[in-house]
Design an enzyme around this catalytic site. Structure first.
Site, PDB file in Angstrom:
ATOM      1  CG  ASP A  17      10.261  -4.266   3.261  1.00 10.94           C
ATOM      2  OD1 ASP A  17       9.627  -3.390   2.668  1.00 10.94           O
ATOM      3  OD2 ASP A  17      10.253  -5.460   2.888  1.00 10.94           O
ATOM      4  CE  LYS A  41      12.669  -2.441   0.896  1.00 12.25           C
ATOM      5  NZ  LYS A  41      11.383  -1.696   0.893  1.00 12.25           N
TER       6      LYS A  41
HETATM    7  P1  NDP Z   1       5.688  -7.646   8.137  1.00  9.23           P
HETATM    8  O1  NDP Z   1       6.938  -8.391   8.388  1.00  9.23           O
HETATM    9  O2  NDP Z   1       5.116  -6.798   9.208  1.00  9.23           O
HETATM   10  O3  NDP Z   1       4.543  -8.623   7.643  1.00  9.23           O
HETATM   11  C1  NDP Z   1       4.715  -9.422   6.527  1.00  9.23           C
HETATM   12  C2  NDP Z   1       3.497 -10.300   6.358  1.00  9.23           C
HETATM   13  O4  NDP Z   1       3.540 -10.927   5.087  1.00  9.23           O
HETATM   14  C3  NDP Z   1       3.428 -11.407   7.374  1.00  9.23           C
HETATM   15  O5  NDP Z   1       2.092 -11.715   7.595  1.00  9.23           O
HETATM   16  C4  NDP Z   1       4.146 -12.531   6.661  1.00  9.23           C
HETATM   17  O6  NDP Z   1       3.819 -13.824   7.122  1.00  9.23           O
HETATM   18  C5  NDP Z   1       3.666 -12.342   5.253  1.00  9.23           C
HETATM   19  N1  NDP Z   1       4.663 -12.849   4.300  1.00  9.23           N
HETATM   20  C6  NDP Z   1       5.951 -12.411   4.178  1.00  9.23           C
HETATM   21  N2  NDP Z   1       6.591 -13.112   3.233  1.00  9.23           N
HETATM   22  C7  NDP Z   1       5.697 -14.002   2.777  1.00  9.23           C
HETATM   23  C8  NDP Z   1       5.773 -14.998   1.784  1.00  9.23           C
HETATM   24  N3  NDP Z   1       6.902 -15.220   1.097  1.00  9.23           N
HETATM   25  N4  NDP Z   1       4.637 -15.707   1.546  1.00  9.23           N
HETATM   26  C9  NDP Z   1       3.502 -15.488   2.241  1.00  9.23           C
HETATM   27  N5  NDP Z   1       3.387 -14.559   3.206  1.00  9.23           N
HETATM   28  C10 NDP Z   1       4.457 -13.819   3.447  1.00  9.23           C
HETATM   29  O7  NDP Z   1       6.000  -6.767   6.830  1.00  9.23           O
HETATM   30  P2  NDP Z   1       5.225  -5.486   6.278  1.00  9.23           P
HETATM   31  O8  NDP Z   1       3.790  -5.547   6.612  1.00  9.23           O
HETATM   32  O9  NDP Z   1       6.012  -4.299   6.668  1.00  9.23           O
HETATM   33  O10 NDP Z   1       5.433  -5.669   4.706  1.00  9.23           O
HETATM   34  C11 NDP Z   1       4.465  -6.308   3.885  1.00  9.23           C
HETATM   35  C12 NDP Z   1       4.672  -5.867   2.447  1.00  9.23           C
HETATM   36  O11 NDP Z   1       4.512  -4.447   2.359  1.00  9.23           O
HETATM   37  C13 NDP Z   1       6.060  -6.137   1.865  1.00  9.23           C
HETATM   38  O12 NDP Z   1       5.934  -6.432   0.493  1.00  9.23           O
HETATM   39  C14 NDP Z   1       6.785  -4.806   2.023  1.00  9.23           C
HETATM   40  O13 NDP Z   1       7.839  -4.670   1.098  1.00  9.23           O
HETATM   41  C15 NDP Z   1       5.649  -3.850   1.740  1.00  9.23           C
HETATM   42  N6  NDP Z   1       5.812  -2.495   2.255  1.00  9.23           N
HETATM   43  C16 NDP Z   1       6.050  -2.243   3.560  1.00  9.23           C
HETATM   44  C17 NDP Z   1       6.161  -0.946   4.027  1.00  9.23           C
HETATM   45  C18 NDP Z   1       6.341  -0.626   5.454  1.00  9.23           C
HETATM   46  O14 NDP Z   1       6.351   0.566   5.781  1.00  9.23           O
HETATM   47  N7  NDP Z   1       6.468  -1.578   6.353  1.00  9.23           N
HETATM   48  C19 NDP Z   1       6.086   0.192   3.096  1.00  9.23           C
HETATM   49  C20 NDP Z   1       5.751  -0.180   1.731  1.00  9.23           C
HETATM   50  C21 NDP Z   1       5.647  -1.473   1.348  1.00  9.23           C
HETATM   51  P3  NDP Z   1       4.809 -14.600   8.127  1.00  9.23           P
HETATM   52  O15 NDP Z   1       4.626 -13.934   9.443  1.00  9.23           O
HETATM   53  O16 NDP Z   1       4.386 -16.006   8.084  1.00  9.23           O
HETATM   54  O17 NDP Z   1       6.196 -14.394   7.565  1.00  9.23           O
HETATM   55  O1  2IT Z   2       8.863  -0.340   0.731  1.00 10.10           O
HETATM   56  C1  2IT Z   2       8.861   0.696   1.429  1.00 10.10           C
HETATM   57  O2  2IT Z   2       8.515   1.785   0.977  1.00 10.10           O
HETATM   58  C2  2IT Z   2       9.260   0.572   2.829  1.00 10.10           C
HETATM   59  N1  2IT Z   2       9.541  -0.525   3.292  1.00 10.10           N
HETATM   60  C3  2IT Z   2       9.361   1.794   3.705  1.00 10.10           C
HETATM   61  C4  2IT Z   2      10.636   2.546   3.428  1.00 10.10           C
HETATM   62  C5  2IT Z   2      10.937   3.678   4.355  1.00 10.10           C
HETATM   63  O3  2IT Z   2      12.045   4.202   4.228  1.00 10.10           O
HETATM   64  O4  2IT Z   2      10.112   4.058   5.195  1.00 10.10           O
END
Ligand code: NDP
Ligand code: 2IT
Length: 449
Positions: A162, A122
């Site tokens: 992420d 990561k």
């Molecule tokens: P995005 O950047 O697309 O969206 C993140 C969202 O979470 C936004 O709405 C953001 O609000 C909010 N957020 C982020 N940090 C905080 C915080 N500290 N407090 C409150 N709200 C917060 O990210 P993703 O949707 O990709 O990721 C969301 C979660 O999913 C993370 O935990 C990530 O690690 C996990 N994840 C993502 C994957 C992926 O493929 N993208 C795969 C597996 C897990 P704001 O816009 O105000 O920052």
């Molecule tokens: O937390 C996760 O699994 C991710 N942000 C996606 C990782 C990836 O390599 O697609």
């Protein structure tokens, strides 16, 4: 085992999130160590909790007005026993080495569960893309990759998105990598469709969270029809979780960002979701604007004086935390249970505190831990790597079918591993045990390296 945790805490006392992630795994794999004495002699816990490599670097960049800024870049290459390091990049002001290490550690087990050949890593930066122009984001990404490029490669380490790293950032990162290496390879996943991306990758994490939840419901002969769901976040994971729940006949009543949350009792239908996608992905606006467009909904700004999140205090059957780590604390978990929630499928990584976890497990609700429930994203990243290697692109149905199959198999693996260690129905223990055993056995096969 207590000694291992104490040593980790003494070595890096400020890495709280990493301690939390390690503690959970170590506690649940105790029966595995008891059954396999050679694991202790081989110091597998000590080895699996120490990253193979940690990179930390300066990222200087220039604002549109000519001001020089300096951020910190990270890549933790945690474990390559079963494949090249694989995992996302997070750009968020809260990022530090402890957060990246916890995410890399979780990724090792998650990737192992996908059935694909991917190790865990990561990375990211404390850079905040919010409020920056496209040119500023591009200059930042170019500076970040001008160091990272020498450490990664399609058979070495394959980053992805992420929090704060979406299609725009992936494009800038890939562009400069390609220029520096003079090579067009599948070095990063989440690419756009017309230059090597996979269909369904944007949808994969959210769809997978819902497929996993549907599998859990199936064990009680239930479906998503008529289920009310609380979803947090409004980014990639939250959006496609919502899309799939709507498609399966459920109702999503909440979404949030770091400023506050909306509660829409009528449910966020496809039209409203399309509005949210445009608001967040194109206009880069705030969820507070939702209630201007849909006045039937209520917006509640974050109140820092509260020690709980009111988003989790609504009547529902299901909850899909999809924002960030530790967003459900003990009080939130108690509120969820009080309001009738009996299914939690984690989109975010480690969204539940240990106090919340205890309540979910004690009450024997359907609790899908992040490592299992959100593995669909990295699984389709693995499928993107496979397509890149073949220089072929699979149709939508093919990738979605494989994703469904993988989520089903992860569900089964968790149940089987739990059952064979006497913790039936505990998906958390099952995920940790199954992920752990596969990686540890691969490490032992490969000798002391
Ligand atoms: P995005 O950047 O697309 O969206 C993140 C969202 O979470 C936004 O709405 C953001 O609000 C909010 N957020 C982020 N940090 C905080 C915080 N500290 N407090 C409150 N709200 C917060 O990210 P993703 O949707 O990709 O990721 C969301 C979660 O999913 C993370 O935990 C990530 O690690 C996990 N994840 C993502 C994957 C992926 O493929 N993208 C795969 C597996 C897990 P704001 O816009 O105000 O920052
Ligand atoms: O937390 C996760 O699994 C991710 N942000 C996606 C990782 C990836 O390599 O697609």
């Amino acid at each position: 085992m207590e000694q291992t945790i104490e040593l980790i805490k003494a070595r890096d006392p400020e890495q709280y999130e990493f301690h939390q992630a390690v503690q959970e795994v170590v506690e649940t794999v105790k029966p595995v160590l008891d059954r396999n004495p050679e694991y202790r002699q081989q110091a597998v816990l000590e080895r699996i909790t120490e990253p193979e490599r940690v990179l930390m670097f300066r990222v200087p960049w220039m604002t549109d007005s000519g001001q020089v800024m300096v951020n910190r870049g990270f890549r933790v290459e945690m474990n390559s026993a079963i494949g090249p390091y694989k995992g996302g990049l997070r750009f968020h002001p809260s990022v530090n080495i402890g957060i990246i290490k916890f995410l890399a550690f979780e990724q090792v087990f998650k990737n192992s569960l996908t059935t694909l050949a991917m190790g865990g890593g990561k990375g990211g930066s404390d850079f905040d893309p919010k409020g920056k122009s496209d040119n500023e984001v591009m200059r930042f990404c170019q500076s970040f990759m001008s160091e990272l490029f020498r450490h990664i490669g399609p058979n070495t380490d394959v980053p992805a998105g992420d929090i704060g790293v979406g299609a725009r950032e992936i494009g800038y990162l890939f562009g400069i990598y390609k220029k520096l290496r003079n090579e067009f390879t599948g070095v990063i996943t989440g690419k756009s469709l017309n230059w090597g991306g996979s269909l369904i990758r944007p949808e994969a994490t959210g769809y997978g969270v819902v497929y996993f939840a549907a599998e859990m419901l199936q064990t009680r002969s239930e479906t998503f029809a008529e289920k009310t769901c609380l979803v947090s976040g409004s980014g990639n994971v939250a959006q496609f979780t919502t899309e799939k729940i709507i498609e399966l006949g459920g109702k999503v009543v909440t979404l949030s960002d770091s400023s506050g949350y909306i509660y829409d009792e009528q449910g966020i239908d496809s039209e409203k979701l399309a509005y949210v996608m445009d608001l967040k992905n194109i206009r880069r606006g705030r969820m507070s604007e939702y209630v201007e467009k849909y006045p039937g909904a209520v917006y509640t700004p974050v109140d820092p004086s509260l020690d709980y999140n009111p988003l989790w205090d609504h009547q529902a059957e299901c909850a899909m935390p999809s924002a960030t780590q530790n967003e459900i604390n003990g009080t939130d978990a108690a509120n969820l249970l009080k309001n009738g929630v009996y299914l939690v499928s984690e989109g975010a990584n480690m969204p539940s505190t240990p106090e919340a976890l205890d309540q979910f497990l004690d009450n024997k609700i359907l609790y899908g831990p992040a490592k299992a429930a959100n593995a669909g994203g990295v699984a389709v990243s693995g499928l993107e790597m496979a397509q890149n290697s073949m220089r072929l692109a699979w149709p939508r149905e093919e990738v979605d079918g494989r994703l469904k199959h993988i989520m089903k198999s992860i569900h089964e693996t968790c149940l089987d591993a739990g059952a064979s260690y006497g913790v039936e129905g505990n998906y958390m223990a099952g995920a940790n045990i199954a992920g752990f055993v596969k990686v540890v056995n691969a490490m032992l096969d490969q000798g002391l390296v």
